[in-house]
Design a protein around this motif. Structure first.
Motif, mmCIF file in Angstrom:
data_model
loop_
_atom_site.group_PDB
_atom_site.id
_atom_site.type_symbol
_atom_site.label_atom_id
_atom_site.label_comp_id
_atom_site.label_asym_id
_atom_site.label_seq_id
_atom_site.Cartn_x
_atom_site.Cartn_y
_atom_site.Cartn_z
ATOM 1 N N ILE A 1 44.254 39.960 38.414
ATOM 2 C CA ILE A 1 43.552 39.037 37.180
ATOM 3 C C ILE A 1 43.667 37.711 37.568
ATOM 4 O O ILE A 1 43.185 36.003 36.665
ATOM 5 C CB ILE A 1 43.413 39.399 35.820
ATOM 6 C CG1 ILE A 1 42.639 38.831 34.996
ATOM 7 C CG2 ILE A 1 44.815 39.501 35.068
ATOM 8 C CD1 ILE A 1 41.298 39.576 34.026
ATOM 9 N N VAL B 1 41.349 34.453 38.540
ATOM 10 C CA VAL B 1 40.332 34.270 38.742
ATOM 11 C C VAL B 1 40.797 33.121 37.093
ATOM 12 O O VAL B 1 41.804 33.496 36.299
ATOM 13 C CB VAL B 1 39.645 35.135 37.729
ATOM 14 C CG1 VAL B 1 38.281 34.634 37.389
ATOM 15 C CG2 VAL B 1 39.157 36.220 38.651
ATOM 16 N N VAL C 1 41.254 42.630 43.364
ATOM 17 C CA VAL C 1 42.063 41.256 42.979
ATOM 18 C C VAL C 1 43.038 40.645 41.655
ATOM 19 O O VAL C 1 42.471 41.550 40.315
ATOM 20 C CB VAL C 1 40.137 40.278 42.626
ATOM 21 C CG1 VAL C 1 40.933 38.540 42.726
ATOM 22 C CG2 VAL C 1 39.698 40.390 44.128
ATOM 23 N N GLU D 1 32.254 38.253 32.521
ATOM 24 C CA GLU D 1 31.983 39.432 32.593
ATOM 25 C C GLU D 1 31.700 40.339 31.635
ATOM 26 O O GLU D 1 31.887 40.999 31.445
ATOM 27 C CB GLU D 1 33.858 39.815 32.236
ATOM 28 C CG GLU D 1 34.542 39.230 33.346
ATOM 29 C CD GLU D 1 35.018 40.898 34.263
ATOM 30 O OE1 GLU D 1 34.476 41.411 34.574
ATOM 31 O OE2 GLU D 1 36.479 40.434 34.488
ATOM 32 N N LEU E 1 33.367 39.485 44.448
ATOM 33 C CA LEU E 1 34.601 38.490 43.653
ATOM 34 C C LEU E 1 35.263 38.313 44.790
ATOM 35 O O LEU E 1 36.117 37.609 44.893
ATOM 36 C CB LEU E 1 35.650 39.651 42.813
ATOM 37 C CG LEU E 1 36.221 38.426 42.066
ATOM 38 C CD1 LEU E 1 35.885 37.201 41.286
ATOM 39 C CD2 LEU E 1 37.565 39.279 40.781
ATOM 40 N N ASN E 2 35.724 39.551 45.884
ATOM 41 C CA ASN E 2 37.108 39.100 46.922
ATOM 42 C C ASN E 2 36.754 38.157 47.521
ATOM 43 O O ASN E 2 37.751 36.636 47.864
ATOM 44 C CB ASN E 2 37.272 40.400 46.949
ATOM 45 C CG ASN E 2 36.399 41.236 47.925
ATOM 46 O OD1 ASN E 2 35.320 41.345 47.748
ATOM 47 N ND2 ASN E 2 36.661 42.408 48.222
ATOM 48 N N THR F 1 37.577 42.300 37.845
ATOM 49 C CA THR F 1 39.253 41.858 39.176
ATOM 50 C C THR F 1 40.009 43.999 39.184
ATOM 51 O O THR F 1 40.238 43.675 40.660
ATOM 52 C CB THR F 1 39.660 41.128 38.123
ATOM 53 O OG1 THR F 1 39.706 41.955 37.049
ATOM 54 C CG2 THR F 1 39.660 40.038 38.083
#
Lengths: 485, 502
Positions: A307, A310, A305, A285, A267-268, A300
């Protein structure tokens, strides 16, 4: 001779004179703008008349004759439709094993106790007394169904409580409940993505997302499964190649833990790319909520990260939360928009209240017992180690993913034959060793082309002996089946 | 068909025009103010809100009209999505909400009012705890827990699911059935499997959104025939079979005709015998969606096929939901054994989605037993007789009072025409003041001019409940001026009354 010649000459001369004089007739003469125009006027008029005549002719068109009633009758009689379904083959007669008890870490199939790795019961909440208690109270108070869509008296206070609880747990401003996990994605995507938008999506996403993409009618671009280099190239191509792309809405859709392969999305890296190329991210998710991250808050938290980066997060609750339905969460404008235009929310009955109560209780249990997540992580690593050196099968999933995905090391070449082998392995594991695993079956309308495999869903409620039993059983059975090739 | 009084039609067009202009002006100012403090997503939503497509006539195919829906809902959100804090039974508790920012956000209070429920789909009264069903459901919950966490094809099939499918197939009158966890997803996941590119789908013009989404997701060519008109269906069939596929003129691979048993917004029954006859003649397949009619109409509750005398073998695919008459959730498809086997092999909802919750499955099994009388009591037959009586009584009384009512004889769904958009919140609020809860339908779920109040009758409504409801509706009708069917001067006199209520 001479006289004849001179006579002819005279005749020609006199004709010429006559013609010239005719053409020089005053009516054939015109003075336009000081210029004298002689007898050409006559020729020009003739030319004009010919042109007009040709123009006025219609070009030849084939005469239109609509079909007569008799012809239509004949065509209708001739037409033979295909049968509604293709003929039933042997593989279509597959019947899954029938459980006679709850789908917990152990289940009863055909009177025998089996170790159950086919239920995505990551936190072991199936059969938890707190969940059963709150569901029972809800059943006594509200009955089973909610008897209406959310707009027409189907909004029960437990729905609003559940939405608030989820938003509080994840740290977003609001969330919205859907009554079915699969419908969450295929209702959310068409709600925001319209015709003309560009969506960049991983090629291994599940059918719910594929259907949502199709219904949205946007331009879809696939990138290689979980390959960030491929994603970067695709984004680069779209933004630089196409000048108009700056004015269109652009989205990236990924799953946190892919159902079709067990990989975890980085995700990052995706957020970094998203901010560089100005895209919006939709994250599914379903298999990471309650399973990844220190306290179970999902991908996340796992990648550190925030949230808010996103844009839209959706999840099905039929996995870690051991209940049914799905939710979507994000900023309040995102959620409010869905309350009016998401077709799976507006035109469908709402989630049964006892399932919403079960969801609230499940989140409460998760928050109070972070030890469940630690146990789950331990179990995953034990199983991973145990399954890493099976002959003929290799692990295709991420070492930390709660779905352990085994695929054939050497594929037979066709997905159907691969599936036959894998099903043979799973059948024997169930019959001989009482270990229940599931193979990943694909629908005929599914576009995903990732390899098929055996899926093991790890649960925090599995004991070490369960995990050991599964590893040994699969080793033995796969060696037996694959050696017989 | 419904004939709108001229004056109402004109005033409705004018009101909608006003709302449209108002919506645009407000969005324009919102754009300016948001420019100063906007995130990316807010501008995105502005564009989403602006995508309206006004289609005249039957607007159900157009769902992009978020602006319109948003304008109405943002102006009167207290009429939509009213939360309740009890079971959706005949009398239920509506939670009071208040708003501090001009109806932008609504907050709950702890105050509740007991109201008469004329809006929930509770045809046979299984909505609340039932003496036969609920103990069995709780027992199942303790035995199988709320969810199997697995799709049917992996580890989600329990003995209960098998029993449920047999029970449903038996009830509906088909050899086999398959059950899914959500009615909407049943349509969305089945139609793409049955028909694809190269096929033709002919759908009734007033079909529900789930059928439309399923048809769109399949990739087949979609054509529409006039609502409930078998002669137009025949015309469309003849024309399209003769012409073949668009542009290539190749013959169609197959043709599926989509109809519903009872249309939820009109309360009309489908003309099933004629439509089945037409489809047989032209070799098209019939897909019948009995969401509102299964369990609610017919001598023994078996739906429109029983009511209209159509042999179930003539309908190729029968679909239905359990939300309305069975007080549960989920949907089913019933058909031949081969069809169900094929669906089990390839339907995405069977392969990927979590199986239906076991307690919900038990509720369906138990309620089917009650309806068929297999529980030993005569409650099932009594409920069926009562719902028929109640619906016919209510409808005839409303018609006597002078309301414009649509809905066929025997149908438990009754719609009272309002036409004017201003009357929608007025009717809803006035009825709520007198403790009667009704449901409003406006564009885009119904055609632009034909806004209505929809009433769903339940078998548990007693005579007193119905009389009270009639009294309240009559009073409110006089106040708002919707008794269009009263003749001549009476009507004029009423329409002079106050039209817009704040």
């Amino acid at each position: 001779m001479d006289t004849m010649a001179s006579n002819v000459l005279q005749l020609v001369n006199s004709t010429m004179e006559r013609v010239t004089s005719a053409l020089d007739f005053p009516s054939a003469r015109a003075v336009v703008f000081g210029f004298q125009i002689g007898g050409h006027l006559f020729v020009e008029v003739l030319l004009l008349v010919v042109i007009l005549f040709l123009l006025s002719q219609k070009s030849y068109k084939h005469p239109k004759r609509p079909l007569t009633k008799k012809e239509i009758d004949e065509l209708c009689d001739e037409w033979v439709p295909q049968s509604l379904i293709p003929p039933i083959t042997e593989e279509m007669r597959y019947e899954p094993p029938t459980l006679e008890s709850a789908a917990g870490p152990h289940a009863i199939i055909n009177g025998k106790d089996v170790v159950n790795f086919a239920s995505a019961n990551y936190l072991g909440l199936t059969g938890h007394e707190k969940l059963l208690e709150s569901s029972t109270l809800a059943l006594e108070k509200y009955g089973v169904g909610s008897c209406g869509p959310r707009g027409f008296y189907g909004t029960i206070d437990v729905h609003l409580d559940c939405e608030a609880r989820i938003a509080k747990f994840l740290g977003t401003s609001d969330s919205i409940l859907y009554s079915y996990g699969l419908s969450t994605m295929f209702s959310t995507i068409p709600c925001f993505c319209k015709k003309g938008d560009i969506i960049v999506v991983d090629e291994g996403v599940h059918w719910g997302i594929q259907n949502g993409l199709y219904l949205s009618r946007s331009t879809i671009v696939y990138f290689k499964h979980n390959d960030m280099e491929s994603l970067r190239n695709t984004l680069e191509k779209i933004t630089t190649g196409n000048k108009r792309a700056k004015e269109l809405r652009r989205y990236i859709i990924v799953e946190a833990v892919y159902q079709n392969s067990g990989q975890i999305a980085p995700l990052n890296e995706i957020i970094r790319l998203k901010e560089k190329y100005l895209f919006r991210v939709l994250l599914d998710e379903s298999n990471s909520f309650g399973a990844l991250g220190r306290s179970g808050r999902g991908l996340t938290e796992y990648h550190g990260v925030p949230i808010e980066k996103v844009d839209i997060v959706t999840a099905a609750m039929g996995h870690a939360l051991a209940t049914e339905g799905g939710f979507c969460t994000g900023s309040s404008r995102v959620i409010d928009h869905q309350r009016l235009s998401s077709s799976g929310y507006v035109f469908s009955a709402s989630l049964p209240p006892y399932l919403a109560c079960a969801a609230i209780t499940a989140i409460d249990v998760l928050e109070d017992n972070p030890a469940l997540i630690t146990k789950l992580k331990e179990n995953i690593s034990v199983l991973w180690k145990g399954l890493s050196n099976i002959q003929g099968l290799s692990i295709a999933s991420n070492p930390e993913s709660p779905i352990v995905f085994l695929k054939l090391e050497m594929s037979t070449g066709s997905a159907k034959d691969d599936l036959k082998l894998l099903e043979a392995i799973a059948d024997r594991a169930l019959k001989e060793d009482s270990v229940f695993v599931a193979t990943s079956k694909r629908s005929t309308i599914d576009k995903c082309r990732l390899p098929v495999g055996i899926r093991l869903f790890v649960s925090a409620a599995h004991s070490d002996s369960d995990l050991l039993k599964a590893c040994e059983s699969l080793k033995r059975v796969s060696a037996a089946v694959l050696m017989n090739l | 068909m419904i004939k709108i009084p001229y004056f109402s039609a004109l005033s409705t067009y004018f009101s909608f025009g006003l709302l449209f202009v108002f919506g645009h002006v407000r969005d324009f100012f919102r754009k300016i103010f948001d420019f100063f403090h906007s995130s990316n997503l807010q501008v995105l939503l502005f564009f989403c809100f602006n995508k309206i497509s006004f289609a005249s006539g039957s607007c159900r195919f157009w769902h992009n009209s978020a602006l319109n829906a948003s304008v109405l809902c943002v102006n009167d959100p207290d009429c939509f999505g009213r939360p309740i804090s009890s079971a959706p039974d005949v009398w239920f508790d509506i939670v009071h909400r208040y708003s501090n920012d001009n109806n932008k956000t609504m907050r709950r209070t702890s105050k509740v009012t007991r109201c008469l429920n004329l809006g929930s789909y509770n045809y046979l009264g299984f909505a609340a705890a039932d003496e036969y069903c609920t103990p069995r459901v709780i027992e199942t919950l303790n035995r199988f827990s709320p969810s199997t966490c697995s799709p049917r094809v992996d580890g989600g099939t329990t003995t209960l699911h098998k029993e449920l499918e047999e029970s449903v197939a038996n009830f509906v009158g088909k050899p086999a059935a398959i059950v899914f966890g959500m009615g909407y997803a049943t349509n969305a996941a089945t139609l793409p499997v049955l028909i694809g590119k190269g096929g033709l789908i002919i759908s009734d013009s007033l079909n529900h959104s789930s059928i439309i989404n399923g048809a769109r997701g399949s990739g087949a060519t979609i054509r529409v025939f006039q609502h409930n008109t078998p002669s137009h269906l025949e015309e469309v069939l003849r024309q399209h079979i003769a012409e073949g596929q668009p542009r290539t003129h190749r013959p169609w691979k197959k043709i599926v005709v989509l109809v519903e048993g009872i249309y939820s917004m009109e309360g009309e029954l489908c003309k099933l015998p004629e439509i089945v006859a037409v489809c047989k003649k032209y070799k098209a397949y019939v897909y019948l969606d009995e969401a509102h009619s299964i369990g609610a109409v017919g001598q023994t509750g078996k739906g429109v096929c029983e009511l209209l005398g159509v042999d179930t073998a003539d309908v190729d695919v029968m679909m239905g939901t359990f939300t309305k008459s069975f007080g549960s959730c989920g949907g089913y498809i019933a058909g031949s054994k081969e069809l169900i086997q094929y669906l089990k092999y390839t339907s995405p909802a069977h392969l990927y989605a979590t199986s239906i919750s076991p307690p919900a499955a038990q509720q369906i099994i138990s309620s089917i037993k009650v309806i068929l009388g297999e529980d030993g009591s005569g409650r099932g037959a009594e409920k069926l007789a009562r719902i028929r009586e109640n619906s016919n009584f209510f409808r005839s009384e409303l018609q006597k009072m002078g309301f414009e009512v649509i809905g066929d004889y025997d149908s438990p769904v009754i719609s009272i025409m309002l036409y004017n958009p201003a009357k929608i919140p007025a009717f809803s609020r006035e009825c709520l003041k007198q403790n009667v809860a009704v449901v409003m339908s406006a564009f885009p779920a119904v055609p632009l001019l034909l806004s209505r109040a929809r009433i769903c009758i339940s078998a548990c409504h007693t005579k007193e409940d119905l009389l009270k409801a009639l009294e309240v509706i009559s009073q409110v009708g006089d106040l708002i001026g919707i008794k269009y069917s009263l003749a001549g001067s009476n009507k004029q006199h009423q329409e002079q009354g106050p039209k817009k209520l704040d």
